[in-house]
Write a protein that holds these residues in place. Structure first.
Motif, PDB file in Angstrom:
ATOM      1  N   SER A 148      45.691  50.370  11.856  1.00 18.34           N
ATOM      2  CA  SER A 148      44.665  51.042  11.063  1.00 18.34           C
ATOM      3  C   SER A 148      45.037  52.507  10.933  1.00 18.34           C
ATOM      4  O   SER A 148      46.008  52.993  11.554  1.00 18.34           O
ATOM      5  CB  SER A 148      43.291  50.906  11.733  1.00 18.34           C
ATOM      6  OG  SER A 148      43.301  51.516  13.020  1.00 18.34           O
ATOM      7  N   MET A 149      44.258  53.235  10.132  1.00 18.89           N
ATOM      8  CA  MET A 149      44.481  54.670   9.974  1.00 18.89           C
ATOM      9  C   MET A 149      44.341  55.391  11.313  1.00 18.89           C
ATOM     10  O   MET A 149      45.159  56.232  11.680  1.00 18.89           O
ATOM     11  CB  MET A 149      43.490  55.235   8.965  1.00 18.89           C
ATOM     12  CG  MET A 149      43.707  56.683   8.601  1.00 18.89           C
ATOM     13  SD  MET A 149      45.003  56.914   7.364  1.00 18.89           S
ATOM     14  CE  MET A 149      44.208  56.219   5.915  1.00 18.89           C
ATOM     15  N   GLY A 150      43.288  55.041  12.049  1.00 18.50           N
ATOM     16  CA  GLY A 150      43.074  55.653  13.354  1.00 18.50           C
ATOM     17  C   GLY A 150      44.178  55.342  14.342  1.00 18.50           C
ATOM     18  O   GLY A 150      44.550  56.181  15.165  1.00 18.50           O
ATOM     19  N   GLY A 151      44.704  54.114  14.288  1.00 20.47           N
ATOM     20  CA  GLY A 151      45.787  53.744  15.194  1.00 20.47           C
ATOM     21  C   GLY A 151      47.055  54.546  14.937  1.00 20.47           C
ATOM     22  O   GLY A 151      47.733  54.983  15.872  1.00 20.47           O
ATOM     23  N   ILE A 152      47.387  54.749  13.665  1.00 20.21           N
ATOM     24  CA  ILE A 152      48.571  55.549  13.320  1.00 20.21           C
ATOM     25  C   ILE A 152      48.388  56.981  13.796  1.00 20.21           C
ATOM     26  O   ILE A 152      49.313  57.591  14.372  1.00 20.21           O
ATOM     27  CB  ILE A 152      48.828  55.500  11.801  1.00 20.21           C
ATOM     28  CG1 ILE A 152      49.091  54.063  11.349  1.00 20.21           C
ATOM     29  CG2 ILE A 152      50.007  56.392  11.427  1.00 20.21           C
ATOM     30  CD1 ILE A 152      49.187  53.892   9.845  1.00 20.21           C
ATOM     31  N   ILE A 153      47.216  57.548  13.552  1.00 21.97           N
ATOM     32  CA  ILE A 153      46.937  58.929  13.978  1.00 21.97           C
ATOM     33  C   ILE A 153      47.031  59.041  15.489  1.00 21.97           C
ATOM     34  O   ILE A 153      47.612  59.999  16.026  1.00 21.97           O
ATOM     35  CB  ILE A 153      45.548  59.359  13.483  1.00 21.97           C
ATOM     36  CG1 ILE A 153      45.540  59.482  11.958  1.00 21.97           C
ATOM     37  CG2 ILE A 153      45.122  60.677  14.125  1.00 21.97           C
ATOM     38  CD1 ILE A 153      44.173  59.751  11.372  1.00 21.97           C
ATOM     39  N   PRO A 224      54.387  54.774  11.257  1.00 17.07           N
ATOM     40  CA  PRO A 224      53.643  54.320  10.073  1.00 17.07           C
ATOM     41  C   PRO A 224      54.139  52.984   9.533  1.00 17.07           C
ATOM     42  O   PRO A 224      53.347  52.202   8.986  1.00 17.07           O
ATOM     43  CB  PRO A 224      53.876  55.447   9.058  1.00 17.07           C
ATOM     44  CG  PRO A 224      54.225  56.642   9.865  1.00 17.07           C
ATOM     45  CD  PRO A 224      54.991  56.100  11.028  1.00 17.07           C
ATOM     46  N   ALA A 225      55.435  52.707   9.652  1.00 11.60           N
ATOM     47  CA  ALA A 225      55.960  51.432   9.158  1.00 11.60           C
ATOM     48  C   ALA A 225      55.482  50.271  10.023  1.00 11.60           C
ATOM     49  O   ALA A 225      55.072  49.221   9.519  1.00 11.60           O
ATOM     50  CB  ALA A 225      57.490  51.472   9.128  1.00 11.60           C
ATOM     51  N   PHE A 226      55.528  50.462  11.331  1.00 14.64           N
ATOM     52  CA  PHE A 226      55.147  49.401  12.265  1.00 14.64           C
ATOM     53  C   PHE A 226      53.652  49.093  12.174  1.00 14.64           C
ATOM     54  O   PHE A 226      53.251  47.922  12.186  1.00 14.64           O
ATOM     55  CB  PHE A 226      55.505  49.818  13.698  1.00 14.64           C
ATOM     56  CG  PHE A 226      55.543  48.680  14.681  1.00 14.64           C
ATOM     57  CD1 PHE A 226      56.738  48.136  15.089  1.00 14.64           C
ATOM     58  CD2 PHE A 226      54.368  48.165  15.204  1.00 14.64           C
ATOM     59  CE1 PHE A 226      56.772  47.083  15.996  1.00 14.64           C
ATOM     60  CE2 PHE A 226      54.390  47.111  16.110  1.00 14.64           C
ATOM     61  CZ  PHE A 226      55.597  46.568  16.508  1.00 14.64           C
ATOM     62  N   LEU A 227      52.831  50.130  12.081  1.00 16.07           N
ATOM     63  CA  LEU A 227      51.377  49.951  12.102  1.00 16.07           C
ATOM     64  C   LEU A 227      50.757  49.950  10.707  1.00 16.07           C
ATOM     65  O   LEU A 227      49.711  49.329  10.501  1.00 16.07           O
ATOM     66  CB  LEU A 227      50.725  51.063  12.941  1.00 16.07           C
ATOM     67  CG  LEU A 227      51.151  51.154  14.402  1.00 16.07           C
ATOM     68  CD1 LEU A 227      50.467  52.337  15.075  1.00 16.07           C
ATOM     69  CD2 LEU A 227      50.820  49.864  15.144  1.00 16.07           C
ATOM     70  N   GLY A 228      51.374  50.665   9.769  1.00 18.14           N
ATOM     71  CA  GLY A 228      50.752  50.834   8.469  1.00 18.14           C
ATOM     72  C   GLY A 228      51.067  49.743   7.468  1.00 18.14           C
ATOM     73  O   GLY A 228      50.175  49.302   6.724  1.00 18.14           O
ATOM     74  N   ILE A 229      52.310  49.285   7.414  1.00 16.91           N
ATOM     75  CA  ILE A 229      52.694  48.287   6.406  1.00 16.91           C
ATOM     76  C   ILE A 229      51.905  46.984   6.571  1.00 16.91           C
ATOM     77  O   ILE A 229      51.418  46.432   5.579  1.00 16.91           O
ATOM     78  CB  ILE A 229      54.223  48.044   6.451  1.00 16.91           C
ATOM     79  CG1 ILE A 229      54.960  49.302   5.963  1.00 16.91           C
ATOM     80  CG2 ILE A 229      54.600  46.844   5.591  1.00 16.91           C
ATOM     81  CD1 ILE A 229      56.472  49.180   5.989  1.00 16.91           C
ATOM     82  N   PRO A 230      51.731  46.447   7.809  1.00 12.77           N
ATOM     83  CA  PRO A 230      50.897  45.236   7.925  1.00 12.77           C
ATOM     84  C   PRO A 230      49.453  45.461   7.489  1.00 12.77           C
ATOM     85  O   PRO A 230      48.795  44.526   7.019  1.00 12.77           O
ATOM     86  CB  PRO A 230      50.964  44.903   9.426  1.00 12.77           C
ATOM     87  CG  PRO A 230      52.221  45.546   9.903  1.00 12.77           C
ATOM     88  CD  PRO A 230      52.355  46.797   9.099  1.00 12.77           C
TER      89      PRO A 230
END
Length: 333
Positions: A148-153, A224-230
């Motif tokens: 999620s957005m929060g997880g990436i941050i 961001p690739a690991f957490l954001g793309i999915p």
């Protein structure tokens, strides 16, 4: 020394300086020139069509908005944690070996980002350590979704706060304690002294560390690739990659144009750092004072437990994940 020897020395200095400038131009300036040149070319001729096409695309503005939000959020976490740890190590009488503590602080930055991300996803996973620890509490802590957005941050902020710490701690130690004593004698509280005296004097180190954290969060690709793309959350670094791997006749032109936009955001961060450094106060002393200035007294044990728990969690989680992966690979041959 004879005049001939002096002139020969100056000549060699000029030659070395010239070679250094040539190397800088080849390594740094030439790639930037090629990137900009590629972004303003269409079919081999000069054109701004790449910029007009990309800037008219709503997806571009969505990606840029998510990028700025993630970078600002993660940089805020990095700066906050970096200041807190730098102040605690430089100013307080915490025990347990400050050199060892500094090693644990630096570890999250040294470990590769994809390993860190994998470790945190395993930690907060369905069968991870977080779920097992949450069962010990009488109330529900709720699950954590890093995709999620929060997880990436969260992961970006925790990965790059050592940069702020490393550039801030020496500045904290160089602040003359007489200035802080004068503030306290004048009637200012500890918080007022920190806000009006300590923080402005430490601003050069904080701004420099914050800028490096800003750049690290901006150009990071692995997290961001690991957490954001999915989760279908794109930032500029992953969006550029998607443009390149998508191929097509204009893939590289679009990727270079997006890269220039990424560089513009980086220049905005540089300008903000310049403004902060321009308003900051310079410290004339170069001697670092490593003696404690703030004594925790009764709260020392509580602060040490919280501090070491945080450091062990954020530092050992990636290492344990690496060890678990190594053990699994060795087990299955």
């Amino acid at each position: 020394m004879p005049k001939r020897a002096l002139s020969s020395l100056f000549t060699w200095q000029k030659i070395l300086m010239g070679l250094a400038l040539v190397m800088i131009a080849i390594i740094f300036l030439l790639p930037i020139y090629r990137l900009i040149a590629l972004s303003i070319q269409v079919d081999g001729s000069f054109s701004l069509a790449n910029y007009t096409t990309i800037l008219q695309d709503s997806k571009t503005w969505s990606v840029m908005g998510d990028t700025i939000l993630i970078v600002l959020g993660s940089t805020t976490i990095s700066v906050t944690l970096g200041i807190v740890f730098a102040w605690l190590v430089a100013y307080t009488d915490i025990r347990g070996g400050k050199r060892l503590m500094q090693l644990f602080i630096i570890l999250p930055f040294v470990i590769p980002s994809y390993i860190t991300t994998l470790a945190w996803t395993q930690f907060f996973g369905a069968n991870g350590l977080y779920e097992k620890l949450a069962e010990l509490f009488p109330f529900s802590l709720g699950s954590v979704n890093l995709y999620s957005m929060g997880g990436i941050i969260f992961v970006l902020g925790f990965s790059h706060y050592p940069l702020v710490y490393l550039l801030s701690i020496s500045v904290f130690r160089k602040i003359p304690r007489e200035v802080e004593h004068a503030s306290r004698v004048s009637g200012a509280s500890s918080w007022q002294t920190f806000r009006r005296v300590t923080l402005p004097l430490a601003l050069p180190g904080i701004a420099s560390g914050g800028f490096l954290a800003f750049l690290a969060n901006l150009d990071n690709f692995g997290i961001p690739a690991f957490l954001g793309i999915p989760a279908k959350i794109d930032v500029l670094s992953t969006y550029i990659y998607q443009q390149v791997v998508g191929f097509g006749p204009t893939a590289f032109e679009r990727a270079s144009t997006l890269s220039v936009l990424l560089g513009v955001i980086a220049l905005m961060g540089t300008f903000l750092q310049w403004l902060l450094l321009r308003k900051s106060k310079r410290i004339e002393t170069t001697v670092e004072d490593e003696k404690a200035r703030f004594f925790l007294r009764k709260s020392k044990v509580i602060v040490e437990i919280i501090l070491w728990s945080f450091l062990l969690l954020t530092s050992l989680v990636p290492l344990l994940a690496m060890g678990d992966d190594l053990f699994t690979s060795c087990l299955w041959g």
